[in-house]
Design an enzyme around this catalytic site. Structure first.
Site, short mmCIF file in Angstrom:
data_model
loop_
_atom_site.label_atom_id
_atom_site.label_comp_id
_atom_site.label_asym_id
_atom_site.label_seq_id
_atom_site.Cartn_x
_atom_site.Cartn_y
_atom_site.Cartn_z
N LYS A 77 30.59 14.53 74.91
CA LYS A 77 30.51 14.97 73.52
C LYS A 77 29.90 16.36 73.49
O LYS A 77 28.96 16.65 74.25
CB LYS A 77 29.64 13.97 72.75
N SER A 152 30.28 9.92 64.61
CA SER A 152 30.62 11.28 64.89
C SER A 152 31.24 11.51 66.28
O SER A 152 31.79 12.59 66.52
CB SER A 152 29.36 12.15 64.78
N SER A 176 27.21 6.39 65.58
CA SER A 176 28.20 7.39 66.02
C SER A 176 28.87 7.11 67.36
O SER A 176 29.80 7.82 67.72
CB SER A 176 27.56 8.78 66.06
#
Lengths: 489, 103
Positions: A77, A152, A176
């Site tokens: 990420k 996210s 997330s």
């Protein structure tokens, strides 16, 4: 590479047997990623040249037979720092930021031989549940590209579901990792607070943030935990507790396991299709020998309220550092220092980030501190106590991961409140610092649904084993989007 | 709680504290959105929290000490290179007081 690999063990065996080289694997992975990027936008940065160099190095030094990540591409990420490799947190304010150090999780995976394939797209600063707030554009769900991938960690979830990589890392502040895992039909684990070092994670809310694995199956998530878990003196909140072998802990036996199902998790606001799917899943766990009772987490219904005070409060403090002085974006038109700060931040942050900074600044400001911040901190105590009471009598808590399957792109961005309510089932585990996994539990209207398993602090082994028993006795994890080249038609 | 949880003037004040400047349109939009969010979170007041201690830290350990030894990470150049503007190995910023507006 024509053969496909469903898990790290198979892939590792092929690399050890020299059925394919790490270079061939990385080349094919890069090709697949680029083939999917127009449809998914899962990456901020694809690490083409450096990934191939790392793979070549793995081939030259030889695949480590004892190490399942040796020569294997992993995606990170883009809020995890990677030395010399663009790390943006999907924000304009870090559009050109090249960190001078690797995050601890990246260091550990690199040491284990993993190839850094790229940096995945996310909601700006991980603030969102749909990966629509990224400065670098919306991520699309590989199951249906008109739907969001969740967020996210939407880019990590989409690239794993699309079959580009078997393993990615995400971060989870209010759901997330788990919610995008659910929306994409993959496995996502948020470890216990303190289990994994956050050194090098761009901070959002420091009392809630955790890094965790996103994979196609439970065993691979456990293998990733074996690498990333453990004490790091650079993160004072990381625990010195011994790290068990999470893969060895997967017996698949849950006979006698005591499961609590909070009535609040199957009540109002849960989509009927999701509820049915989860009830079926719970029956499956019972059939495998677990005992199931309804329990109550009475204060969990206030979790969202507490979370949207505490998260933004911590964010407003953490994001003060972005001022255009030392790194990242700097406004070109400031006449003095004050204007430099204000214009850099106003031009560099997107709307959702500004909303949360202002909400947090408000909650911490004179006159609001007791009514909002301290009130929420007390509710957090009550939520923790609710969990403790249930865990006195039960081993794990199960329920849905998200109240609905993936929603349409653009459907909820206009109304932040609707978006925030999506987090209702995931924030309690963050507020209480507990480990929680989402594991595939079937489809509703062609879109994946996730079963969430929450455990006691540092009881990742049991959480993963519960998910493993479910996975091994269902075929849901074999369902893959048609885009995935690993799909079984 | 007052009928209006947050006014436009308060939103503008909060933005100033957070070193953000808002356009007219943004100020209006954020006022109505924050109003709705604060109304939602204000539901916490339904819960009695007398005698409840706040939780503000999740770490299970207290202060951990280490030897107070300086370490040279040899990263000065790399760090300075990341700055938007530099001069002679220093980070450059505009004047603290805007001289062009001096009377």
């Amino acid at each position: 590479m024509t053969q496909q690999f469903d898990n790290l063990t198979e892939l590792h065996q092929a690399l050890v047997n020299k059925d394919l080289s790490a270079t061939e694997l990385t080349q094919q992975t890069l090709t697949n990623i680029h083939d999917h990027e127009d449809a998914l936008n899962a990456y901020v940065t694809v690490n083409d040249d450096e990934a191939l160099a790392q793979a070549k190095q793995a081939d030259e030094s030889g695949i480590d037979a004892d190490n399942v990540f040796s020569g294997v591409p992993v995606a990170y990420k883009d809020n995890l720092t990677t030395k010399g490799l663009l790390t943006t947190a999907a924000s304009k304010i870090l559009y050109n930021f090249k960190p001078v150090y690797d995050a601890d999780v990246v260091t550990r995976l690199r040491a284990a031989g993993a190839v850094t394939i790229g940096k995945t797209n996310l909601d700006e600063f991980a603030m969102g549940g749909s990966t629509e707030t990224s400065y670098f554009g919306t991520v699309h769900n590989p199951w249906d590209t008109t739907k969001v991938p969740g967020g996210s960690s939407g880019g990590s979830a989409a690239t794993v579901a699309a079959g580009d990589v078997l393993a990615a890392l995400g971060s989870d502040t209010g759901g997330s990792i788990r919610q995008p895992a659910a929306f994409n039909g993959i496995v996502g684990l948020k470890p216990t607070y303190g289990r994994v070092s956050r050194w090098g994670l761009i901070a959002f809310a420091s009392s809630l943030d955790q890094i965790g694995p996103m994979t196609q199956n439970v065993t691979d998530a456990a293998a990733m935990m074996n690498v990333i878990a453990g004490r790091d003196e650079r993160d004072a909140t990381s625990s010195s507790k011994e790290v068990p072998d999470y893969v060895a802990g997967l017996s698949g036996d849950i006979k006698g396991l005591k499961i609590g199902v909070p009535k609040e998790f199957l009540g109002e606001g849960i989509d009927e299709g999701v509820r049915d799917q989860i009830k079926t899943a719970i029956k499956k766990l019972e059939a495998l020998g677990a005992t199931v009772d309804e329990v109550s987490l009475p204060h969990s219904t206030h979790g969202i309220q507490a979370y949207y005070i505490l998260g933004p409060s911590e964010a407003s403090s953490n994001l003060q550092r972005f001022d255009g002085i030392r790194y990242g974006y700097r406004t070109p038109n400031a006449k003095n220092l004050e204007e430099l700060y204000v214009k850099t931040r106003s031009e560099g942050f997107g709307d959702e980030v500004k909303r949360r900074i202002m909400l947090g600044t408000f909650a911490l400001s004179a006159g609001s501190f007791d009514a909002f911040f301290m009130k929420a901190a007390k509710i957090r105590t009550l939520i923790i106590e609710d969990f403790k009471k249930v865990f006195d009598d039960y081993d794990v808590i199960v329920g849905p991961t998200a109240p609905t399957p993936a929603f349409g792109i653009g459907a909820e961005t206009k109304d932040p409140m609707t978006m925030y309510m999506n987090d209702m089932l995931t924030v309690p585990a963050n507020l209480a610092g507990l480990p929680a996994v989402s594991v595939p539990a079937g489809l509703v209207d062609g879109l994946p649904v996730g079963l969430q398993v929450i455990g006691r602090p540092f009881d990742e082994s049991r959480v993963l084993n519960t998910a493993f028993a479910f996975e091994q006795n269902t075929t849901f994890h074999e369902l893959k989007p048609s885009m995935s080249k690993g799909g079984r038609a | 709680m007052a009928e209006e949880p947050i006014s436009r003037a308060e939103v503008e004040h909060v933005a100033e504290l957070a070193k953000l400047s808002l356009t007219d349109e943004q100020a209006s939009k954020f006022t109505s959105q924050l109003d709705e969010i604060i109304t939602m979170i204000d539901g916490l007041n339904e819960v009695n929290t007398d005698d409840v201690k706040p939780t503000t830290n999740m770490a299970d350990a207290t202060a951990i000490l280490r030897e107070d030894v300086a370490v040279n990470a040899h990263q000065k150049d790399a760090l300075i290179n990341e700055a938007p503007e530099t001069e002679d190995g220093f980070i450059k910023v505009p004047a603290i007081i805007d001289e062009s507006e001096d009377a």
